[in-house]
Design a protein around this motif. Structure first.
Motif, PDB file in Angstrom:
ATOM      1  N   SER A 164      -1.056  10.869   8.257  1.00 42.47           N
ATOM      2  CA  SER A 164      -1.074  11.163   8.971  1.00 42.47           C
ATOM      3  C   SER A 164      -0.471  10.073   9.826  1.00 42.47           C
ATOM      4  CB  SER A 164      -1.090  12.371   9.730  1.00 42.47           C
ATOM      5  OG  SER A 164      -2.102  11.823  10.474  1.00 42.47           O
ATOM      6  N   PHE A 165      -1.247   8.554   9.824  1.00 42.59           N
ATOM      7  CA  PHE A 165      -0.836   7.943  10.697  1.00 42.59           C
ATOM      8  C   PHE A 165       0.283   7.200   9.820  1.00 42.59           C
ATOM      9  CE2 PHE A 165      -1.810   3.789  10.196  1.00 42.59           C
ATOM     10  CZ  PHE A 165      -1.268   2.955  11.387  1.00 42.59           C
ATOM     11  N   LEU A 166       0.325   6.994   8.413  1.00 42.84           N
ATOM     12  CA  LEU A 166       1.335   5.963   7.560  1.00 42.84           C
ATOM     13  C   LEU A 166       2.762   6.430   7.752  1.00 42.84           C
ATOM     14  CD1 LEU A 166      -1.174   5.384   4.625  1.00 42.84           C
ATOM     15  CD2 LEU A 166      -0.294   3.676   6.236  1.00 42.84           C
ATOM     16  N   LEU A 198       6.960  -1.007   2.522  1.00 40.00           N
ATOM     17  CA  LEU A 198       5.600  -1.260   2.160  1.00 40.00           C
ATOM     18  C   LEU A 198       5.456   0.078   2.921  1.00 40.00           C
ATOM     19  CD1 LEU A 198       4.081  -2.070   0.073  1.00 40.00           C
ATOM     20  CD2 LEU A 198       3.025  -3.660   1.793  1.00 40.00           C
ATOM     21  N   LYS A 199       5.807   0.096   4.038  1.00 43.75           N
ATOM     22  CA  LYS A 199       4.944   1.287   5.233  1.00 43.75           C
ATOM     23  C   LYS A 199       5.897   2.703   4.237  1.00 43.75           C
ATOM     24  CE  LYS A 199       3.858   2.368   9.295  1.00 43.75           C
ATOM     25  NZ  LYS A 199       4.034   3.066  10.366  1.00 43.75           N
ATOM     26  N   ASN A 200       6.777   2.626   3.930  1.00 39.11           N
ATOM     27  CA  ASN A 200       7.200   3.978   3.865  1.00 39.11           C
ATOM     28  C   ASN A 200       6.943   3.644   2.268  1.00 39.11           C
ATOM     29  OD1 ASN A 200       8.773   5.460   5.903  1.00 39.11           O
ATOM     30  ND2 ASN A 200       9.964   3.243   5.829  1.00 39.11           N
ATOM     31  N   ALA A 201       6.148   3.323   1.487  1.00 36.93           N
ATOM     32  CA  ALA A 201       5.286   3.364   0.085  1.00 36.93           C
ATOM     33  C   ALA A 201       4.073   3.439   0.616  1.00 36.93           C
ATOM     34  CB  ALA A 201       6.029   1.930  -0.627  1.00 36.93           C
ATOM     35  N   THR A 239       1.611   0.668  -6.755  1.00 39.06           N
ATOM     36  CA  THR A 239       2.388   0.335  -5.411  1.00 39.06           C
ATOM     37  C   THR A 239       3.582   0.140  -6.370  1.00 39.06           C
ATOM     38  OG1 THR A 239       0.445  -0.550  -5.337  1.00 39.06           O
ATOM     39  CG2 THR A 239       2.601  -1.984  -4.116  1.00 39.06           C
ATOM     40  N   ARG A 240       4.568  -0.724  -7.636  1.00 43.42           N
ATOM     41  CA  ARG A 240       5.540  -0.884  -7.860  1.00 43.42           C
ATOM     42  C   ARG A 240       6.303   0.339  -7.496  1.00 43.42           C
ATOM     43  NH1 ARG A 240       7.825  -0.693 -12.833  1.00 43.42           N
ATOM     44  NH2 ARG A 240       9.678  -1.341 -13.287  1.00 43.42           N
ATOM     45  N   THR A 241       5.354   1.390  -8.393  1.00 45.49           N
ATOM     46  CA  THR A 241       5.828   2.401  -8.262  1.00 45.49           C
ATOM     47  C   THR A 241       6.869   3.302  -7.316  1.00 45.49           C
ATOM     48  OG1 THR A 241       4.700   3.354 -10.294  1.00 45.49           O
ATOM     49  CG2 THR A 241       6.625   5.268  -9.263  1.00 45.49           C
ATOM     50  N   SER A 242       5.898   2.956  -6.034  1.00 48.96           N
ATOM     51  CA  SER A 242       5.986   4.000  -4.379  1.00 48.96           C
ATOM     52  C   SER A 242       7.264   2.950  -4.289  1.00 48.96           C
ATOM     53  CB  SER A 242       4.509   4.135  -4.403  1.00 48.96           C
ATOM     54  OG  SER A 242       5.056   4.614  -2.946  1.00 48.96           O
ATOM     55  N   MET A 243       7.144   1.231  -4.482  1.00 47.64           N
ATOM     56  CA  MET A 243       8.066   0.776  -3.570  1.00 47.64           C
ATOM     57  C   MET A 243       8.946   1.325  -4.500  1.00 47.64           C
ATOM     58  SD  MET A 243       7.189  -1.962  -1.214  1.00 47.64           S
ATOM     59  CE  MET A 243       8.543  -2.901  -1.438  1.00 47.64           C
ATOM     60  N   PRO A 276       1.487   7.246  -1.342  1.00 51.47           N
ATOM     61  CA  PRO A 276       0.672   7.024  -2.879  1.00 51.47           C
ATOM     62  C   PRO A 276      -0.259   5.708  -2.970  1.00 51.47           C
ATOM     63  CG  PRO A 276       2.563   7.185  -2.748  1.00 51.47           C
ATOM     64  CD  PRO A 276       2.547   6.698  -1.855  1.00 51.47           C
ATOM     65  N   ILE A 277      -0.489   4.305  -2.607  1.00 55.16           N
ATOM     66  CA  ILE A 277      -0.970   3.544  -2.139  1.00 55.16           C
ATOM     67  C   ILE A 277      -2.476   3.930  -1.891  1.00 55.16           C
ATOM     68  CG2 ILE A 277      -1.036   1.406  -2.215  1.00 55.16           C
ATOM     69  CD1 ILE A 277       2.257   1.111  -1.984  1.00 55.16           C
ATOM     70  N   VAL A 278      -1.969   4.359  -0.890  1.00 54.57           N
ATOM     71  CA  VAL A 278      -3.636   4.462  -0.326  1.00 54.57           C
ATOM     72  C   VAL A 278      -4.310   5.125  -0.839  1.00 54.57           C
ATOM     73  CG1 VAL A 278      -4.674   4.620   1.976  1.00 54.57           C
ATOM     74  CG2 VAL A 278      -3.094   3.738   2.157  1.00 54.57           C
ATOM     75  N   THR A 279      -3.357   6.569  -1.885  1.00 55.08           N
ATOM     76  CA  THR A 279      -4.341   7.652  -2.312  1.00 55.08           C
ATOM     77  C   THR A 279      -5.251   7.151  -3.205  1.00 55.08           C
ATOM     78  OG1 THR A 279      -2.344   9.512  -1.507  1.00 55.08           O
ATOM     79  CG2 THR A 279      -3.368   9.680  -3.232  1.00 55.08           C
ATOM     80  N   VAL A 280      -4.530   6.283  -3.838  1.00 55.20           N
ATOM     81  CA  VAL A 280      -5.071   5.886  -5.141  1.00 55.20           C
ATOM     82  C   VAL A 280      -5.836   4.503  -4.388  1.00 55.20           C
ATOM     83  CG1 VAL A 280      -4.686   3.778  -7.089  1.00 55.20           C
ATOM     84  CG2 VAL A 280      -2.969   5.284  -7.166  1.00 55.20           C
TER      85      VAL A 280
END
Lengths: 313, 296
Positions: A305-307, A232-235, A200-204, A238-242
């Motif tokens: 594709s939703f995110l 957050l929504k744009n990050a 989350t930190r990296t993606s944010m 990767p978060i959901v993947t992890v």
């Protein structure tokens, strides 16, 4: 999109098929006679012959596989060697504690980890950031059972705040249920928190350096909506993947946590089966957990594709 | 972190220090996490190797001395059979480090071979990667449990059982590197000039996999140590008479309230080793693999 879903479903079925072959072969690729392995060290030749007949081990392998996988597809996971009951029924009886623990852990881990990650990224480079990331390395390193015993020792034995072990069905009331899940959830969730917080930190951090975040700040969007809605929504991808990949970590942890906290779930079932070499149970539980893992990751893929509406298939 | 001891002003004026001279102290200051992790690991390796010379007997039981708290005689106390927890913890380090290092080496070697084949030869790729997907879908601990439960438990079997679930992760990594490198102009040039495939793989492709593999091997090592401890703890690992940290915790769990040291000494040792390996890995990643470092 529909084409993608169908293709993705196809590959999911394929992967589960391969898992099925692996699980089936586990017993047959091992050195020695599967019937003797199942029967254990003290079995008489008669007992071994009996087991061989019951499992149909004299047929050619492909025949055995087709018979076995046909049963699995109809929900028949075989008969437990030890208790003589259907494996599917035994697993079914143990599902509630495992599902409860997994769900509380996922909720706990995602809420804590995403907040930590967002906070660390927003305050990148500060003491808070360093402390949170240090904590996350620690979370990876301390094994589930050590955390579990530490929590039991502190909160159950010394402070007497919470019950030591066990599980209370949700039907007996939400209070005792949640009380007995607090410590296992924290113990199991720690590594998961560490994993998700880091990503989350990296993606944010990446998103926060984008132009549209600068624009949002410049036009006066308040900090909270800026962080949560714009960043957050744009990050999220990767978060959901992890979160999906981490399910594997969670499943391994469930088995250990249930042993530490004496929770009568599917994990306990498989641990007890090891000692008795009850192979149909071990095979059934592996199939179930692998299926859950594959399914969760299918949902993760479909959520992209939703995110991020730019992702089209 | 990067604060450096200021050199005496006079010396700096007369003789400016040579630039970027590779010195050990400088390396340590630049890579504090890596240095700390490496230092702890080397220390633990020495302790583990030297165990027979100082630790005492990890298996002998003295029933008169059961569940004694830590003291001058027994630094970490004794367990329910009167065994010296300090000696057992020190000997446990041997198994943990042996398993961690062996699994890292085996899975890298096997994964590298399969990954190179899959990445370079497209026909192999589809089949191998589907097999790897299937293998990865099985939770590592469960797969290892099943493999150990099939055979007589021994340290070697445990190493193999932990290696198998790690292999697909290495294969995927190597394959990704190969796929990106094989399109590079210098590989195309090599192909065009008639270099043999084996030589291309050895000279151009293999070197590109080394940095990510070193980083990956530390994470595999950390995970292997954790899985070994978990397997022993669950009773599906090394035989119960071998002093491993997982076995110690499993055998002492009934005594948590009366003798917490029997659980927390091996537990803390386990956490320190894994933490050290993870720190080393993070440091190596930042240094060797900047692309991955940015992503993580």
């Amino acid at each position: 999109m529909l084409g993608y879903i169908i293709r993705r479903l196809g590959s999911t079925v394929l992967v589960m098929g391969i898992v099925g072959v692996f699980v089936f072969l586990l017993l047959h690729l091992s050195p020695g006679d599967p019937a003797a392995i199942v029967a254990g060290d003290n079995a008489t030749p008669d007992q071994i012959a009996q087991i061989r007949e019951r499992l149909g081990l004299d047929d050619p392998l492909p025949v055995q596989f087709i018979r076995w996988s046909g049963g699995v597809l109809q929900g028949d996971l075989g008969i437990s060697i030890f208790s003589n009951e259907p494996v599917a029924k035994l697993i079914g009886e143990r599902l509630e504690p495992t599902i409860s623990l997994s769900l509380t852990t996922i909720v706990f881990a995602v809420v804590i980890a995403v907040s930590f990650g967002v906070l660390a990224a927003w305050r990148a480079g500060t003491l808070i950031d360093r402390a949170l990331m240090g904590f996350s390395v620690l979370g990876f390193s301390v094994p589930v059972f050590v955390v579990g015993y530490l929590l039991i020792y502190l909160f159950s034995i010394n402070l007497r705040w919470l019950p030591v072990q066990g599980y209370a069905p949700i039907a007996d009331g939400i209070g005792p249920w949640i009380q007995r899940l607090i410590l296992p959830t924290i113990a199991l969730g720690l590594a998961y928190v560490a994993l998700i917080a880091r990503i989350t930190r990296t993606s944010m951090l990446e998103v926060l350096s984008e132009d549209y975040i600068r624009t949002a700040k410049a036009k006066g969007v308040a900090t909270r909506p800026m962080l949560l809605k714009h960043a957050l929504k744009n990050a999220g991808v990767p978060i959901v993947t992890v979160i999906g990949i981490g399910i594997a970590l969670l499943i391994g942890g469930v088995v250990i946590t249930e042993t530490v906290f004496n929770i009568p779930g599917v994990g306990r079932l498989v641990v007890d089966a090891i000692a008795k070499r009850d192979y149909p149970i071990i095979q059934g539980v592996i199939l179930l957990f692998s299926g859950v893992y594959v399914l969760v990751n299918l949902l993760v893929d479909l959520s992209y594709s939703f995110l991020d509406p730019r992702i089209r298939y | 972190m990067s604060a450096r001891a200021a050199p005496p002003a006079a010396a700096a004026v007369t003789a400016p220090p040579p630039r970027a001279r590779p010195s050990f102290g400088r390396f340590l200051r630049r890579n504090p996490t890596m240095a700390l992790g490496g230092f702890i690991l080397i220390l633990l390796l020495i302790i583990a190797l030297a165990a027979p010379y100082f630790a005492g007997d990890p298996v002998s039981m003295t029933p008169a001395q059961r569940l004694k708290p830590p003291s001058a005689e027994f630094w970490f106390g004794t367990d329910h059979l009167g065994r010296d927890v300090f000696a057992r913890t020190v000997y446990g380090a041997r198994i943990s480090l042996l398993v961690g290092l062996s699994v890292a080496i085996f899975s890298i070697v096997v994964g590298l071979a399969i990954g190179l084949l899959a990445g370079y030869f497209r026909k192999v790729d589809a089949v191998v990667m589907r097999l790897m997907d299937g293998l990865m879908a099985i939770p590592a601990i469960l797969l290892a449990i099943a493999l150990v439960a099939l055979t007589k438990a021994s340290v070697f079997i445990v190493i193999i059982a932990i290696t198998i679930p790690e292999v697909p992760r290495v294969v995927r990594l190597v394959r990704a590197v190969v796929l990106s490198v094989r399109e590079a102009p210098y590989v195309e040039a090599a192909v065009a000039s008639g270099t043999r495939t084996l030589r291309i793989i050895r000279r151009h492709i293999l070197p590109n996999t080394i940095a990510p593999l070193i980083v990956q091997s530390t994470y595999i090592c950390a995970s292997a140590i954790l899985v070994e401890a978990a397997l022993s703890f669950l009773g599906a690992g090394t035989p119960p008479d071998v002093p491993t940290w997982g076995n110690m915790i499993a055998q002492s769990r009934l005594y948590l309230s009366v003798a917490p040291w029997t659980i927390f000494c091996p537990g803390i040792a386990l956490a320190i080793v894994v933490l050290a390996v993870n720190l080393l890995g993070d440091g190596l990643r930042d240094r060797l693999d900047p692309r991955l470092a940015r992503r993580m």
